[in-house]
Design a protein around this motif. Sequence first.
Motif, PDB file in Angstrom:
ATOM      1  N   ILE A  82      -8.939 -50.151 -34.720  1.00 46.15           N
ATOM      2  CA  ILE A  82      -7.700 -49.759 -34.059  1.00 46.15           C
ATOM      3  C   ILE A  82      -6.751 -50.957 -34.085  1.00 46.15           C
ATOM      4  CG2 ILE A  82      -6.641 -49.047 -31.877  1.00 46.15           C
ATOM      5  CD1 ILE A  82      -9.315 -47.619 -31.224  1.00 46.15           C
ATOM      6  N   VAL A  83      -5.562 -50.756 -34.652  1.00 51.16           N
ATOM      7  CA  VAL A  83      -4.562 -51.820 -34.697  1.00 51.16           C
ATOM      8  C   VAL A  83      -3.482 -51.613 -33.635  1.00 51.16           C
ATOM      9  CG1 VAL A  83      -4.969 -52.409 -37.109  1.00 51.16           C
ATOM     10  CG2 VAL A  83      -3.223 -50.702 -36.533  1.00 51.16           C
ATOM     11  N   HIS A  84      -3.331 -50.370 -33.162  1.00 50.21           N
ATOM     12  CA  HIS A  84      -2.409 -50.103 -32.056  1.00 50.21           C
ATOM     13  C   HIS A  84      -2.944 -48.934 -31.236  1.00 50.21           C
ATOM     14  CE1 HIS A  84       1.162 -49.970 -29.617  1.00 50.21           C
ATOM     15  NE2 HIS A  84       1.212 -48.663 -29.819  1.00 50.21           N
ATOM     16  N   HIS A  85      -2.912 -49.113 -29.908  1.00 47.06           N
ATOM     17  CA  HIS A  85      -3.393 -48.105 -28.961  1.00 47.06           C
ATOM     18  C   HIS A  85      -2.273 -47.852 -27.963  1.00 47.06           C
ATOM     19  CE1 HIS A  85      -6.239 -46.153 -26.164  1.00 47.06           C
ATOM     20  NE2 HIS A  85      -5.633 -46.836 -25.211  1.00 47.06           N
ATOM     21  N   HIS A  86      -1.893 -46.586 -27.810  1.00 44.69           N
ATOM     22  CA  HIS A  86      -0.832 -46.222 -26.864  1.00 44.69           C
ATOM     23  C   HIS A  86      -1.403 -45.148 -25.948  1.00 44.69           C
ATOM     24  CE1 HIS A  86       3.705 -45.360 -26.233  1.00 44.69           C
ATOM     25  NE2 HIS A  86       3.028 -45.037 -25.160  1.00 44.69           N
ATOM     26  N   ALA A  87      -1.463 -45.436 -24.642  1.00 44.16           N
ATOM     27  CA  ALA A  87      -2.025 -44.500 -23.670  1.00 44.16           C
ATOM     28  C   ALA A  87      -1.035 -44.262 -22.547  1.00 44.16           C
ATOM     29  CB  ALA A  87      -3.331 -45.052 -23.102  1.00 44.16           C
ATOM     30  N   GLN A  88      -0.921 -42.994 -22.138  1.00 46.60           N
ATOM     31  CA  GLN A  88      -0.017 -42.616 -21.059  1.00 46.60           C
ATOM     32  C   GLN A  88      -0.767 -41.714 -20.083  1.00 46.60           C
ATOM     33  OE1 GLN A  88       3.186 -40.074 -22.296  1.00 46.60           O
ATOM     34  NE2 GLN A  88       4.254 -40.258 -20.359  1.00 46.60           N
ATOM     35  N   ASP A  89      -0.816 -42.132 -18.823  1.00 50.68           N
ATOM     36  CA  ASP A  89      -1.449 -41.309 -17.797  1.00 50.68           C
ATOM     37  C   ASP A  89      -0.673 -40.016 -17.628  1.00 50.68           C
ATOM     38  OD1 ASP A  89      -3.331 -43.264 -17.326  1.00 50.68           O
ATOM     39  OD2 ASP A  89      -2.305 -44.094 -15.583  1.00 50.68           O
ATOM     40  N   ARG A 141      -3.001 -39.249 -22.236  1.00 51.70           N
ATOM     41  CA  ARG A 141      -2.599 -38.919 -23.610  1.00 51.70           C
ATOM     42  C   ARG A 141      -2.651 -40.206 -24.426  1.00 51.70           C
ATOM     43  NH1 ARG A 141       2.471 -35.562 -23.626  1.00 51.70           N
ATOM     44  NH2 ARG A 141       3.149 -37.240 -22.254  1.00 51.70           N
ATOM     45  N   VAL A 142      -3.304 -40.155 -25.606  1.00 50.99           N
ATOM     46  CA  VAL A 142      -3.550 -41.364 -26.397  1.00 50.99           C
ATOM     47  C   VAL A 142      -3.160 -41.143 -27.860  1.00 50.99           C
ATOM     48  CG1 VAL A 142      -5.311 -43.016 -27.184  1.00 50.99           C
ATOM     49  CG2 VAL A 142      -5.488 -41.991 -24.903  1.00 50.99           C
ATOM     50  N   THR A 143      -2.579 -42.180 -28.438  1.00 52.52           N
ATOM     51  CA  THR A 143      -2.368 -42.257 -29.879  1.00 52.52           C
ATOM     52  C   THR A 143      -2.933 -43.596 -30.345  1.00 52.52           C
ATOM     53  OG1 THR A 143      -0.325 -40.980 -29.733  1.00 52.52           O
ATOM     54  CG2 THR A 143      -0.665 -42.261 -31.741  1.00 52.52           C
ATOM     55  N   ASP A 144      -3.805 -43.547 -31.342  1.00 54.35           N
ATOM     56  CA  ASP A 144      -4.364 -44.758 -31.943  1.00 54.35           C
ATOM     57  C   ASP A 144      -3.984 -44.810 -33.415  1.00 54.35           C
ATOM     58  OD1 ASP A 144      -5.692 -45.778 -29.686  1.00 54.35           O
ATOM     59  OD2 ASP A 144      -7.467 -44.555 -30.072  1.00 54.35           O
ATOM     60  N   VAL A 145      -3.548 -45.982 -33.868  1.00 57.38           N
ATOM     61  CA  VAL A 145      -3.277 -46.238 -35.272  1.00 57.38           C
ATOM     62  C   VAL A 145      -4.407 -47.140 -35.766  1.00 57.38           C
ATOM     63  CG1 VAL A 145      -1.658 -47.217 -36.949  1.00 57.38           C
ATOM     64  CG2 VAL A 145      -0.796 -46.084 -34.858  1.00 57.38           C
ATOM     65  N   LEU A 146      -4.990 -46.798 -36.910  1.00 58.04           N
ATOM     66  CA  LEU A 146      -6.130 -47.543 -37.428  1.00 58.04           C
ATOM     67  C   LEU A 146      -5.895 -47.990 -38.864  1.00 58.04           C
ATOM     68  CD1 LEU A 146      -7.225 -44.824 -35.727  1.00 58.04           C
ATOM     69  CD2 LEU A 146      -9.332 -46.102 -35.959  1.00 58.04           C
ATOM     70  N   GLY A 197      -5.185 -42.711 -46.972  1.00 60.17           N
ATOM     71  CA  GLY A 197      -5.906 -43.838 -47.559  1.00 60.17           C
ATOM     72  C   GLY A 197      -6.523 -44.705 -46.478  1.00 60.17           C
ATOM     73  N   GLU A 198      -6.086 -45.976 -46.395  1.00 57.40           N
ATOM     74  CA  GLU A 198      -6.650 -46.917 -45.426  1.00 57.40           C
ATOM     75  C   GLU A 198      -5.906 -46.955 -44.100  1.00 57.40           C
ATOM     76  OE1 GLU A 198      -6.210 -48.860 -48.657  1.00 57.40           O
ATOM     77  OE2 GLU A 198      -8.199 -48.267 -49.296  1.00 57.40           O
ATOM     78  N   THR A 199      -4.985 -46.020 -43.873  1.00 62.95           N
ATOM     79  CA  THR A 199      -4.266 -45.931 -42.606  1.00 62.95           C
ATOM     80  C   THR A 199      -4.641 -44.633 -41.922  1.00 62.95           C
ATOM     81  OG1 THR A 199      -2.403 -47.194 -43.498  1.00 62.95           O
ATOM     82  CG2 THR A 199      -1.983 -45.890 -41.523  1.00 62.95           C
ATOM     83  N   GLY A 200      -4.986 -44.726 -40.646  1.00 61.22           N
ATOM     84  CA  GLY A 200      -5.395 -43.538 -39.903  1.00 61.22           C
ATOM     85  C   GLY A 200      -4.601 -43.380 -38.621  1.00 61.22           C
ATOM     86  N   LEU A 201      -4.517 -42.146 -38.156  1.00 66.62           N
ATOM     87  CA  LEU A 201      -3.815 -41.819 -36.929  1.00 66.62           C
ATOM     88  C   LEU A 201      -4.656 -40.804 -36.165  1.00 66.62           C
ATOM     89  CD1 LEU A 201      -1.153 -42.143 -35.330  1.00 66.62           C
ATOM     90  CD2 LEU A 201      -0.233 -40.239 -36.673  1.00 66.62           C
ATOM     91  N   ILE A 202      -4.944 -41.124 -34.894  1.00 64.37           N
ATOM     92  CA  ILE A 202      -5.718 -40.217 -34.052  1.00 64.37           C
ATOM     93  C   ILE A 202      -4.918 -39.956 -32.785  1.00 64.37           C
ATOM     94  CG2 ILE A 202      -7.929 -39.748 -32.943  1.00 64.37           C
ATOM     95  CD1 ILE A 202      -9.108 -42.114 -34.480  1.00 64.37           C
ATOM     96  N   ARG A 203      -4.736 -38.667 -32.465  1.00 65.97           N
ATOM     97  CA  ARG A 203      -4.075 -38.276 -31.216  1.00 65.97           C
ATOM     98  C   ARG A 203      -5.068 -37.440 -30.435  1.00 65.97           C
ATOM     99  NH1 ARG A 203      -2.156 -37.814 -36.221  1.00 65.97           N
ATOM    100  NH2 ARG A 203      -1.206 -35.794 -36.077  1.00 65.97           N
ATOM    101  N   TYR A 204      -5.162 -37.711 -29.122  1.00 64.66           N
ATOM    102  CA  TYR A 204      -6.123 -36.999 -28.295  1.00 64.66           C
ATOM    103  C   TYR A 204      -5.776 -37.149 -26.830  1.00 64.66           C
ATOM    104  CZ  TYR A 204      -8.138 -41.747 -28.217  1.00 64.66           C
ATOM    105  OH  TYR A 204      -8.335 -43.099 -28.097  1.00 64.66           O
TER     106      TYR A 204
END
Length: 140
Positions: free
Chosen positions: A122-129, A108-113, A84-91
């Motif tokens: 994007i409401v949360h962005h998590h990035a790891q080198d 490595r990135v995970t975004d919650v939308l 629905g109105e919640t999204g998840l993107i991993r890349y």
Amino acid sequence: MTHETHSSAELHDFVVALYEGLGDRAAFDERLHPVVTVWESADPRLLRGIDQLDELRGPAAAENDRETPLPSVVPVDIVAENWGETGLIRYVLEVRPSIAEPLIDRVRVTDVLRKSDAGWKIVHHHAQDLGPEDSAEAGK
């Protein structure tokens, strides 16, 4: 109650466009929720909001004031889905000095939308080198 998961071409396109316009901070920030939270490898804090993110990013340079060109930052291995109105993107972001030069970093990135009348934000962005030597094959 069940919530069906949908693979999302719309979210895939969202993240591709986000990094294609990387040099335009205002356009980039337009895709962030004003109170976005951010985990970044470069900062141990949980950043809250665009003002704290700007502390990490530093001042925005005008396009004609840039001394060095922007690196090439390309999202690959994108997995995007929504409920629905919640999204998840991993890349994974592949970073190069320019598109024709060798890889210098992988992130490595995970975004919650969340989706509203204003579109996806994007409401949360998590990035790891990861580093250029880290790849999916390295773990096999």
